[in-house]
Design a protein around this motif. Structure first.
Motif, PDB file in Angstrom:
ATOM      1  N   VAL A   1       0.822  -1.206   0.000  1.00 37.99           N
ATOM      2  CA  VAL A   1       0.000   0.000   0.000  1.00 37.99           C
ATOM      3  C   VAL A   1       0.863   1.266   0.000  1.00 37.99           C
ATOM      4  O   VAL A   1       0.442   2.310  -0.513  1.00 37.99           O
ATOM      5  CB  VAL A   1      -0.960   0.008   1.210  1.00 37.99           C
ATOM      6  CG1 VAL A   1      -2.010  -1.076   1.068  1.00 37.99           C
ATOM      7  CG2 VAL A   1      -0.193  -0.156   2.521  1.00 37.99           C
ATOM      8  N   HIS A   2       2.059   1.182   0.578  1.00 37.60           N
ATOM      9  CA  HIS A   2       2.971   2.327   0.540  1.00 37.60           C
ATOM     10  C   HIS A   2       3.405   2.613  -0.894  1.00 37.60           C
ATOM     11  O   HIS A   2       3.424   3.778  -1.332  1.00 37.60           O
ATOM     12  CB  HIS A   2       4.211   2.061   1.409  1.00 37.60           C
ATOM     13  CG  HIS A   2       3.900   1.919   2.867  1.00 37.60           C
ATOM     14  ND1 HIS A   2       4.369   0.873   3.625  1.00 37.60           N
ATOM     15  CD2 HIS A   2       3.155   2.682   3.689  1.00 37.60           C
ATOM     16  CE1 HIS A   2       3.938   1.012   4.871  1.00 37.60           C
ATOM     17  NE2 HIS A   2       3.197   2.103   4.931  1.00 37.60           N
ATOM     18  N   MET A   3       3.761   1.560  -1.619  1.00 33.13           N
ATOM     19  CA  MET A   3       4.175   1.736  -3.012  1.00 33.13           C
ATOM     20  C   MET A   3       3.021   2.249  -3.870  1.00 33.13           C
ATOM     21  O   MET A   3       3.216   3.086  -4.758  1.00 33.13           O
ATOM     22  CB  MET A   3       4.699   0.410  -3.578  1.00 33.13           C
ATOM     23  CG  MET A   3       5.783  -0.243  -2.733  1.00 33.13           C
ATOM     24  SD  MET A   3       7.178   0.852  -2.414  1.00 33.13           S
ATOM     25  CE  MET A   3       7.852   1.015  -4.058  1.00 33.13           C
ATOM     26  N   ASP A   4       1.800   1.787  -3.587  1.00 32.33           N
ATOM     27  CA  ASP A   4       0.636   2.260  -4.343  1.00 32.33           C
ATOM     28  C   ASP A   4       0.386   3.748  -4.090  1.00 32.33           C
ATOM     29  O   ASP A   4       0.057   4.500  -5.014  1.00 32.33           O
ATOM     30  CB  ASP A   4      -0.605   1.451  -3.950  1.00 32.33           C
ATOM     31  CG  ASP A   4      -0.508  -0.003  -4.366  1.00 32.33           C
ATOM     32  OD1 ASP A   4       0.302  -0.302  -5.268  1.00 32.33           O
ATOM     33  OD2 ASP A   4      -1.231  -0.831  -3.779  1.00 32.33           O
ATOM     34  N   THR A   5       0.545   4.169  -2.828  1.00 34.76           N
ATOM     35  CA  THR A   5       0.345   5.587  -2.502  1.00 34.76           C
ATOM     36  C   THR A   5       1.388   6.455  -3.178  1.00 34.76           C
ATOM     37  O   THR A   5       1.068   7.539  -3.699  1.00 34.76           O
ATOM     38  CB  THR A   5       0.400   5.789  -0.974  1.00 34.76           C
ATOM     39  OG1 THR A   5      -0.625   5.007  -0.361  1.00 34.76           O
ATOM     40  CG2 THR A   5       0.193   7.254  -0.611  1.00 34.76           C
ATOM     41  N   GLU A   6       2.628   6.003  -3.201  1.00 33.06           N
ATOM     42  CA  GLU A   6       3.683   6.765  -3.872  1.00 33.06           C
ATOM     43  C   GLU A   6       3.391   6.908  -5.360  1.00 33.06           C
ATOM     44  O   GLU A   6       3.553   7.987  -5.943  1.00 33.06           O
ATOM     45  CB  GLU A   6       5.036   6.084  -3.636  1.00 33.06           C
ATOM     46  CG  GLU A   6       5.521   6.162  -2.197  1.00 33.06           C
ATOM     47  CD  GLU A   6       6.835   5.443  -1.967  1.00 33.06           C
ATOM     48  OE1 GLU A   6       7.405   5.584  -0.873  1.00 33.06           O
ATOM     49  OE2 GLU A   6       7.298   4.742  -2.893  1.00 33.06           O
ATOM     50  N   LYS A   7       2.946   5.837  -5.987  1.00 27.82           N
ATOM     51  CA  LYS A   7       2.614   5.896  -7.417  1.00 27.82           C
ATOM     52  C   LYS A   7       1.426   6.826  -7.663  1.00 27.82           C
ATOM     53  O   LYS A   7       1.402   7.568  -8.652  1.00 27.82           O
ATOM     54  CB  LYS A   7       2.304   4.497  -7.934  1.00 27.82           C
ATOM     55  CG  LYS A   7       3.503   3.565  -7.971  1.00 27.82           C
ATOM     56  CD  LYS A   7       3.097   2.170  -8.420  1.00 27.82           C
ATOM     57  CE  LYS A   7       4.287   1.208  -8.392  1.00 27.82           C
ATOM     58  NZ  LYS A   7       3.877  -0.170  -8.766  1.00 27.82           N
ATOM     59  N   GLU A   8       0.449   6.811  -6.761  1.00 28.30           N
ATOM     60  CA  GLU A   8      -0.744   7.637  -6.926  1.00 28.30           C
ATOM     61  C   GLU A   8      -0.403   9.125  -6.823  1.00 28.30           C
ATOM     62  O   GLU A   8      -0.881   9.937  -7.614  1.00 28.30           O
ATOM     63  CB  GLU A   8      -1.784   7.252  -5.880  1.00 28.30           C
ATOM     64  CG  GLU A   8      -3.071   8.055  -5.942  1.00 28.30           C
ATOM     65  CD  GLU A   8      -3.816   7.850  -7.244  1.00 28.30           C
ATOM     66  OE1 GLU A   8      -4.568   8.763  -7.653  1.00 28.30           O
ATOM     67  OE2 GLU A   8      -3.658   6.779  -7.886  1.00 28.30           O
ATOM     68  N   ILE A   9       0.443   9.472  -5.845  1.00 31.39           N
ATOM     69  CA  ILE A   9       0.826  10.880  -5.681  1.00 31.39           C
ATOM     70  C   ILE A   9       1.686  11.335  -6.854  1.00 31.39           C
ATOM     71  O   ILE A   9       1.517  12.451  -7.367  1.00 31.39           O
ATOM     72  CB  ILE A   9       1.569  11.080  -4.348  1.00 31.39           C
ATOM     73  CG1 ILE A   9       0.627  10.783  -3.172  1.00 31.39           C
ATOM     74  CG2 ILE A   9       2.112  12.501  -4.233  1.00 31.39           C
ATOM     75  CD1 ILE A   9       1.313  10.805  -1.822  1.00 31.39           C
ATOM     76  N   ALA A  10       2.613  10.480  -7.319  1.00 27.11           N
ATOM     77  CA  ALA A  10       3.450  10.828  -8.469  1.00 27.11           C
ATOM     78  C   ALA A  10       2.588  11.045  -9.714  1.00 27.11           C
ATOM     79  O   ALA A  10       2.811  11.989 -10.480  1.00 27.11           O
ATOM     80  CB  ALA A  10       4.485   9.731  -8.713  1.00 27.11           C
ATOM     81  N   ARG A  11       1.604  10.178  -9.912  1.00 23.49           N
ATOM     82  CA  ARG A  11       0.700  10.347 -11.056  1.00 23.49           C
ATOM     83  C   ARG A  11      -0.096  11.643 -10.933  1.00 23.49           C
ATOM     84  O   ARG A  11      -0.258  12.391 -11.905  1.00 23.49           O
ATOM     85  CB  ARG A  11      -0.252   9.148 -11.122  1.00 23.49           C
ATOM     86  CG  ARG A  11      -1.246   9.220 -12.282  1.00 23.49           C
ATOM     87  CD  ARG A  11      -2.467   8.344 -12.033  1.00 23.49           C
ATOM     88  NE  ARG A  11      -3.221   8.785 -10.865  1.00 23.49           N
ATOM     89  CZ  ARG A  11      -4.050   9.816 -10.864  1.00 23.49           C
ATOM     90  NH1 ARG A  11      -4.233  10.548 -11.958  1.00 23.49           N
ATOM     91  NH2 ARG A  11      -4.700  10.147  -9.761  1.00 23.49           N
ATOM     92  N   PHE A  12      -0.593  11.918  -9.733  1.00 20.69           N
ATOM     93  CA  PHE A  12      -1.410  13.102  -9.495  1.00 20.69           C
ATOM     94  C   PHE A  12      -0.629  14.384  -9.786  1.00 20.69           C
ATOM     95  O   PHE A  12      -1.159  15.335 -10.363  1.00 20.69           O
ATOM     96  CB  PHE A  12      -1.895  13.075  -8.045  1.00 20.69           C
ATOM     97  CG  PHE A  12      -2.770  14.231  -7.664  1.00 20.69           C
ATOM     98  CD1 PHE A  12      -4.019  14.407  -8.236  1.00 20.69           C
ATOM     99  CD2 PHE A  12      -2.352  15.150  -6.716  1.00 20.69           C
ATOM    100  CE1 PHE A  12      -4.830  15.474  -7.883  1.00 20.69           C
ATOM    101  CE2 PHE A  12      -3.149  16.217  -6.345  1.00 20.69           C
ATOM    102  CZ  PHE A  12      -4.399  16.383  -6.927  1.00 20.69           C
ATOM    103  N   LEU A  13       0.654  14.397  -9.405  1.00 20.74           N
ATOM    104  CA  LEU A  13       1.484  15.593  -9.594  1.00 20.74           C
ATOM    105  C   LEU A  13       2.147  15.643 -10.966  1.00 20.74           C
ATOM    106  O   LEU A  13       2.671  16.688 -11.363  1.00 20.74           O
ATOM    107  CB  LEU A  13       2.558  15.657  -8.510  1.00 20.74           C
ATOM    108  CG  LEU A  13       2.061  15.915  -7.086  1.00 20.74           C
ATOM    109  CD1 LEU A  13       3.219  15.825  -6.089  1.00 20.74           C
ATOM    110  CD2 LEU A  13       1.408  17.291  -6.984  1.00 20.74           C
TER     111      LEU A  13
END
Length: 510
Positions: A168-180
């Motif tokens: 879930v940590h890796m998923d959150t990092e990918k989500e924030i990177a995509r968002f920005l």
């Protein structure tokens, strides 16, 4: 006759010593070495002889102890010294204002929200929270949090590099990177320690950092820990920034190249306003600097979809080398992040102290942050609604002639202070006490706001002898509106603050 006899005796002694020396194994080799050395380099022979004599002198010198002689004390003398000794206090004693404020500190009983119930049973309108979108009460996020809590437990119980990283940590990092719209992102367990660890991970002793004088305390700690050369420019003064950059360029003209950074905030914690990012990026490109942008208070707030100051000012995120944000303010989760290129992110995984030595963010908070980003992106009307309510709230404050608002109109965290001419005759020491009285008066009227507090420990705010390390602005009050407040709540809250200021100042004039 005696002299001649002495010469004969000396020659015979020399011959006898020479004969005995030649009988020693290896003596002929040593003799040839000395002869050749003297012929080729007599100075070398003299130096070697001096070293030989020094070694002999050192070996024959008397030995002595470097230990200091201890003083033998009786039990009575030891007890007397212990009774006389008093340790230095770890912290300074509380001031009268701190004691006064501590006695009136509100304690919330139950969940936070637009309205909260205090431990004394009183319900008040909460204008002292960064729960801008009321995501704390969002049922979807709560449901996902419960699911993750049952599956992953309450914590990671280990740093990310030591079996603390979960999917879930890796998923959150990918989500924030995509968002920005950046290559990669790294998530930290604490928002405060994110920027204070990112800075020293890249900037070391001898490197140069140019920082805005109004940067927040976590940035100050990062600058202090990095031991870099810190140069300041006046708050949001682009001409002064250019002057400092030009001066540093002249000073470093003939010196070895070093890493150089500009540090600023998207929304300043101490003042509430925002910088001119376009001008800063133009200057950092011209003078070959890297930009570290702290979006702790602007991420999730500024821009059409909450992507922060870069979206609000139409700046491509690739122009910012390190973009730092908080997951615990607008997103109502926990932790912080740093986004940028893949190289910037991967370097922190082995070099950033807060990432390497702190337990990973609990899985529940990580998922809550990712869900909040998705919800914010799919519901841009939340941001529009928040800004409309902020506009109504500011209108109420602007009606008070004694109040000056320093924060930007788009900032839901409204910072305001009282005009300086009010305290010219009373003195500056009474100003903070007046703000405490205003907070107390608002609480009595059912509205909870907060006073902006600063760390006064000199070891934490002084960077060098004779130089103040930190922002020396006027004492301020802070009030935040949320989408959970109705327009009536917002206007009533602003009216209560305005009337409280009038009441307190009226009592002061008597």
């Amino acid at each position: 006759m005696d002299l001649q006899h002495a010469l004969v005796l000396l020659n015979s002694t020399i011959d006898e010593v020479s004969t005995k020396f030649r009988r020693v194994p290896g003596s002929s080799i040593l003799l040839r070495y000395v002869q050749n050395s003297y012929q080729n380099d007599p100075i070398r022979s003299v130096v070697e002889l001096c070293l030989f004599l020094f070694a002999v002198r050192y070996l024959l010198a008397p030995r002595y102890s470097t230990k200091q002689k201890s003083m033998d004390l009786t039990e009575e003398e030891i007890d007397e010294l212990v009774e006389e000794w008093s340790p230095e206090p770890l912290v300074a004693p509380s001031t009268e204002l701190e004691v006064f404020e501590e006695e009136r500190r509100p304690i919330i009983a139950g969940p936070t929200g637009p309205r909260v119930k205090l431990a004394n049973g009183k319900s008040v309108t909460n204008l002292a929270s960064t729960n801008y979108y009321n995501l704390v009460a969002n049922e979807l996020i709560k449901e996902r949090g419960v699911q993750v809590l049952r599956s992953y437990g309450v914590g990671a119980c280990g740093p990310p590099n030591f079996y603390g990283t979960q999917d879930v940590h890796m998923d959150t990092e990918k989500e924030i990177a995509r968002f920005l719209g950046v290559e990669a992102c790294i998530v930290y367990a604490q928002a405060f320690s994110t920027i204070s660890s990112v800075i020293p991970a890249f900037s070391k002793r001898g490197d140069i950092i140019i920082a805005d004088r109004a940067v927040n305390f976590s940035i100050q700690k990062g600058l202090q820990v990095s031991r870099s050369t810190v140069r300041w420019f006046n708050h949001n003064d682009m001409e002064d920034l250019e002057r400092v950059l030009t001066q540093v360029a002249k000073e470093q003209k003939r010196k070895p190249l070093t890493r150089r950074f500009i540090v600023t905030e998207g929304l300043f914690e101490n003042t509430g306003d925002m910088p001119d990012l376009a001008k800063i990026i133009e200057l950092k490109n011209r003078f070959k600097y890297r930009l570290i942008l702290d979006e702790t208070h602007s991420f999730g707030v500024l821009g059409r979809t909450g992507r922060g100051a870069t979206e609000h000012q139409n700046i491509d995120t690739t122009h910012v080398e390190m973009l730092i944000g908080s997951l615990s303010h607008a997103l109502c989760a926990g932790g912080g992040f740093c986004a940028g290129t893949l190289e910037v992110v991967e370097h922190q995984r082995i070099s950033s102290s807060a990432y390497v030595f702190s337990a990973a963010l609990p899985a529940m908070l990580s998922v809550a942050a990712a869900e909040s980003v998705k919800l914010l992106e799919s519901n841009p009307e939340l941001i529009t609604d928040l800004r409309e309510k902020m506009r109504l709230f500011r209108q109420q404050l602007e009606r008070c002639e004694h109040i000056l608002i320093s924060s930007a109109p788009e900032n839901p965290r409204c910072l305001f202070y009282l005009k300086n001419d009010i305290f010219e005759q009373k003195g500056a020491d009474i100003e903070e006490r007046v703000l405490v009285d205003i907070v107390d008066e608002c609480m009595g009227s059912g509205v909870m706001i907060s006073r902006v507090k600063k760390v006064k420990d000199s070891s934490a705010t002084d960077f060098a002898p004779g130089r103040r390390f930190g922002w020396e602005g006027p004492p301020m009050l802070m009030a935040s509106v949320t989408v959970g407040h109705s327009k009536k709540d917002v206007e009533a809250g602003g009216s209560v603050i305005r009337k409280a200021v009038g009441k307190v100042l009226g009592r002061m004039k008597k």
